[in-house]
Scaffold this motif. Structure first.
Motif, PDB file in Angstrom:
ATOM      1  N   GLY A 123      -4.935   5.858  46.286  1.00 52.40           N
ATOM      2  CA  GLY A 123      -4.739   4.740  46.374  1.00 52.40           C
ATOM      3  C   GLY A 123      -5.998   3.745  45.750  1.00 52.40           C
ATOM      4  O   GLY A 123      -6.451   2.714  46.251  1.00 52.40           O
ATOM      5  N   ASP A 124      -6.664   4.287  44.742  1.00 50.17           N
ATOM      6  CA  ASP A 124      -7.739   3.855  44.003  1.00 50.17           C
ATOM      7  C   ASP A 124      -7.575   3.920  42.713  1.00 50.17           C
ATOM      8  O   ASP A 124      -6.527   4.381  42.080  1.00 50.17           O
ATOM      9  CB  ASP A 124      -8.950   4.736  44.346  1.00 50.17           C
ATOM     10  N   THR A 125      -8.426   2.992  41.896  1.00 50.11           N
ATOM     11  CA  THR A 125      -8.539   2.900  40.436  1.00 50.11           C
ATOM     12  C   THR A 125      -8.905   3.926  39.730  1.00 50.11           C
ATOM     13  O   THR A 125      -8.456   4.323  38.772  1.00 50.11           O
ATOM     14  CB  THR A 125      -9.176   1.700  39.970  1.00 50.11           C
ATOM     15  N   HIS A 126      -9.574   4.861  40.374  1.00 44.51           N
ATOM     16  CA  HIS A 126      -9.833   6.184  39.944  1.00 44.51           C
ATOM     17  C   HIS A 126      -9.205   7.266  40.455  1.00 44.51           C
ATOM     18  O   HIS A 126      -8.660   7.250  41.662  1.00 44.51           O
ATOM     19  CB  HIS A 126     -11.630   6.460  40.328  1.00 44.51           C
ATOM     20  N   ARG A 127      -8.803   8.344  39.587  1.00 44.65           N
ATOM     21  CA  ARG A 127      -7.904   9.376  39.944  1.00 44.65           C
ATOM     22  C   ARG A 127      -8.710  10.389  40.592  1.00 44.65           C
ATOM     23  O   ARG A 127      -8.204  11.139  41.386  1.00 44.65           O
ATOM     24  CB  ARG A 127      -7.210   9.828  38.637  1.00 44.65           C
ATOM     25  N   ALA A 128      -9.858  10.729  40.383  1.00 47.97           N
ATOM     26  CA  ALA A 128     -10.587  11.742  40.850  1.00 47.97           C
ATOM     27  C   ALA A 128     -12.172  11.269  41.065  1.00 47.97           C
ATOM     28  O   ALA A 128     -12.812  10.443  40.573  1.00 47.97           O
ATOM     29  CB  ALA A 128     -10.443  13.083  40.107  1.00 47.97           C
ATOM     30  N   THR A 129     -12.942  11.986  42.102  1.00 48.31           N
ATOM     31  CA  THR A 129     -14.383  12.029  42.098  1.00 48.31           C
ATOM     32  C   THR A 129     -15.165  13.382  42.505  1.00 48.31           C
ATOM     33  O   THR A 129     -14.240  14.224  42.647  1.00 48.31           O
ATOM     34  CB  THR A 129     -14.735  11.073  42.807  1.00 48.31           C
ATOM     35  N   ASP A 130     -16.206  13.516  42.248  1.00 54.23           N
ATOM     36  CA  ASP A 130     -16.717  14.706  42.666  1.00 54.23           C
ATOM     37  C   ASP A 130     -17.914  14.449  43.893  1.00 54.23           C
ATOM     38  O   ASP A 130     -18.380  13.669  44.162  1.00 54.23           O
ATOM     39  CB  ASP A 130     -17.915  15.195  41.394  1.00 54.23           C
ATOM     40  N   ALA A 131     -18.084  15.648  44.497  1.00 53.04           N
ATOM     41  CA  ALA A 131     -18.771  15.936  45.584  1.00 53.04           C
ATOM     42  C   ALA A 131     -20.022  16.933  45.328  1.00 53.04           C
ATOM     43  O   ALA A 131     -19.514  17.942  45.077  1.00 53.04           O
ATOM     44  CB  ALA A 131     -18.207  16.123  46.976  1.00 53.04           C
ATOM     45  N   LEU A 132     -21.186  16.648  45.332  1.00 50.06           N
ATOM     46  CA  LEU A 132     -22.169  17.437  45.141  1.00 50.06           C
ATOM     47  C   LEU A 132     -23.057  17.654  46.443  1.00 50.06           C
ATOM     48  O   LEU A 132     -23.640  16.646  46.751  1.00 50.06           O
ATOM     49  CB  LEU A 132     -23.029  17.205  43.835  1.00 50.06           C
ATOM     50  N   GLY A 133     -23.330  18.854  46.906  1.00 52.56           N
ATOM     51  CA  GLY A 133     -23.885  19.416  48.076  1.00 52.56           C
ATOM     52  C   GLY A 133     -23.610  20.635  48.688  1.00 52.56           C
ATOM     53  O   GLY A 133     -23.009  21.544  47.943  1.00 52.56           O
ATOM     54  N   ASP A 134     -24.035  20.489  49.999  1.00 51.27           N
ATOM     55  CA  ASP A 134     -24.082  21.922  50.666  1.00 51.27           C
ATOM     56  C   ASP A 134     -22.555  22.206  51.300  1.00 51.27           C
ATOM     57  O   ASP A 134     -22.372  21.166  51.821  1.00 51.27           O
ATOM     58  CB  ASP A 134     -25.066  22.417  51.331  1.00 51.27           C
ATOM     59  N   LEU A 135     -21.837  23.174  51.245  1.00 46.41           N
ATOM     60  CA  LEU A 135     -20.567  23.200  51.808  1.00 46.41           C
ATOM     61  C   LEU A 135     -21.238  23.464  53.367  1.00 46.41           C
ATOM     62  O   LEU A 135     -21.773  24.744  53.868  1.00 46.41           O
ATOM     63  CB  LEU A 135     -19.830  24.586  51.147  1.00 46.41           C
ATOM     64  N   VAL A 136     -20.682  22.894  54.270  1.00 49.61           N
ATOM     65  CA  VAL A 136     -21.030  22.841  55.401  1.00 49.61           C
ATOM     66  C   VAL A 136     -19.919  23.172  56.556  1.00 49.61           C
ATOM     67  O   VAL A 136     -20.111  23.687  57.676  1.00 49.61           O
ATOM     68  CB  VAL A 136     -21.726  21.563  56.190  1.00 49.61           C
ATOM     69  N   ALA A 137     -18.819  23.251  56.130  1.00 50.10           N
ATOM     70  CA  ALA A 137     -17.524  23.412  56.969  1.00 50.10           C
ATOM     71  C   ALA A 137     -16.418  23.728  56.156  1.00 50.10           C
ATOM     72  O   ALA A 137     -15.961  23.225  55.019  1.00 50.10           O
ATOM     73  CB  ALA A 137     -17.224  22.530  57.915  1.00 50.10           C
ATOM     74  N   LEU A 138     -15.481  24.835  56.527  1.00 50.72           N
ATOM     75  CA  LEU A 138     -14.404  25.150  55.775  1.00 50.72           C
ATOM     76  C   LEU A 138     -13.357  25.850  56.623  1.00 50.72           C
ATOM     77  O   LEU A 138     -13.483  26.445  57.289  1.00 50.72           O
ATOM     78  CB  LEU A 138     -14.707  25.930  54.759  1.00 50.72           C
ATOM     79  N   ASP A 139     -12.189  24.874  56.622  1.00 52.36           N
ATOM     80  CA  ASP A 139     -10.879  25.808  57.442  1.00 52.36           C
ATOM     81  C   ASP A 139      -9.685  25.661  56.454  1.00 52.36           C
ATOM     82  O   ASP A 139      -9.894  25.731  55.470  1.00 52.36           O
ATOM     83  CB  ASP A 139     -10.674  24.907  59.023  1.00 52.36           C
ATOM     84  N   ALA A 140      -8.577  26.171  57.054  1.00 51.72           N
ATOM     85  CA  ALA A 140      -7.332  26.188  56.194  1.00 51.72           C
ATOM     86  C   ALA A 140      -6.939  24.808  55.627  1.00 51.72           C
ATOM     87  O   ALA A 140      -6.222  24.968  54.713  1.00 51.72           O
ATOM     88  CB  ALA A 140      -6.440  26.731  57.342  1.00 51.72           C
ATOM     89  N   VAL A 141      -7.336  23.937  56.154  1.00 51.87           N
ATOM     90  CA  VAL A 141      -6.950  22.603  55.749  1.00 51.87           C
ATOM     91  C   VAL A 141      -7.996  21.787  54.918  1.00 51.87           C
ATOM     92  O   VAL A 141      -7.636  20.958  53.678  1.00 51.87           O
ATOM     93  CB  VAL A 141      -6.167  21.609  56.691  1.00 51.87           C
ATOM     94  N   THR A 142      -9.215  21.595  55.446  1.00 54.71           N
ATOM     95  CA  THR A 142     -10.416  20.841  54.750  1.00 54.71           C
ATOM     96  C   THR A 142     -11.426  21.682  54.269  1.00 54.71           C
ATOM     97  O   THR A 142     -11.623  22.727  55.024  1.00 54.71           O
ATOM     98  CB  THR A 142     -10.579  19.759  55.731  1.00 54.71           C
ATOM     99  N   CYS A 143     -12.368  20.802  53.653  1.00 53.22           N
ATOM    100  CA  CYS A 143     -13.739  21.484  53.463  1.00 53.22           C
ATOM    101  C   CYS A 143     -14.523  20.274  53.557  1.00 53.22           C
ATOM    102  O   CYS A 143     -14.210  19.187  53.634  1.00 53.22           O
ATOM    103  CB  CYS A 143     -13.799  22.163  52.184  1.00 53.22           C
ATOM    104  N   THR A 144     -15.810  20.337  54.118  1.00 53.02           N
ATOM    105  CA  THR A 144     -16.719  19.446  54.321  1.00 53.02           C
ATOM    106  C   THR A 144     -17.821  19.783  53.403  1.00 53.02           C
ATOM    107  O   THR A 144     -18.704  20.715  53.609  1.00 53.02           O
ATOM    108  CB  THR A 144     -17.172  19.364  55.743  1.00 53.02           C
ATOM    109  N   VAL A 145     -18.450  18.814  52.572  1.00 55.37           N
ATOM    110  CA  VAL A 145     -19.714  18.937  51.630  1.00 55.37           C
ATOM    111  C   VAL A 145     -20.447  17.970  52.500  1.00 55.37           C
ATOM    112  O   VAL A 145     -20.234  16.703  52.161  1.00 55.37           O
ATOM    113  CB  VAL A 145     -19.382  18.480  50.292  1.00 55.37           C
ATOM    114  N   ALA A 146     -22.020  18.428  52.251  1.00 58.67           N
ATOM    115  CA  ALA A 146     -23.068  17.503  52.791  1.00 58.67           C
ATOM    116  C   ALA A 146     -23.651  17.008  51.506  1.00 58.67           C
ATOM    117  O   ALA A 146     -24.297  17.645  50.976  1.00 58.67           O
ATOM    118  CB  ALA A 146     -23.986  18.494  53.628  1.00 58.67           C
ATOM    119  N   THR A 147     -23.464  15.629  51.255  1.00 57.16           N
ATOM    120  CA  THR A 147     -23.978  15.132  49.847  1.00 57.16           C
ATOM    121  C   THR A 147     -25.068  14.429  50.444  1.00 57.16           C
ATOM    122  O   THR A 147     -25.376  14.202  51.565  1.00 57.16           O
ATOM    123  CB  THR A 147     -22.994  14.378  49.170  1.00 57.16           C
TER     124      THR A 147
END
Length: 102
Positions: free
Chosen positions: A51-75
């Motif tokens: 739902g945005d004008t951009h199609r993709a973006t990047d997250a750069l940082g430390d991987l702090v959480a990961l499960d079967a559905v999502t991941c969390t990156v501390a930027t």
């Protein structure tokens, strides 16, 4: 005057491209590659936006959480929770460079 030729719409900015499998490099999805990394690894994750004008973006940082559905990156701007279904590319990256003396 002749009519102008039809112009095809532009290709998407980011798309998953099929890779050729080899004995040394089996084909894996970006989410599978991310799931193989340990929590605490510095990563860059490219993911789809909705739902945005951009199609993709990047997250750069430390991987702090990961499960079967999502991941969390501390930027630097805060934690970013990303659905694994939206991950296009993911890879480990080296630590940030040391600050330069002034």
């Amino acid at each position: 005057m002749s009519p102008l030729p039809l112009v095809e719409p532009p290709l998407p900015l980011v798309e998953e491209r099929p890779q050729a499998a080899s004995r040394d490099h089996p084909v894996t999805s970006a989410a599978d590659s991310l799931a193989a990394l340990p929590v605490g690894t510095r990563v860059v994750v490219r993911y789809r936006l909705h739902g945005d004008t951009h199609r993709a973006t990047d997250a750069l940082g430390d991987l702090v959480a990961l499960d079967a559905v999502t991941c969390t990156v501390a930027t630097r701007r805060g934690d970013v929770e990303i659905a694994l279904a939206d991950v296009l590319l993911a890879k480990p990256v080296p630590p940030p460079p040391a600050p330069r003396p002034r």
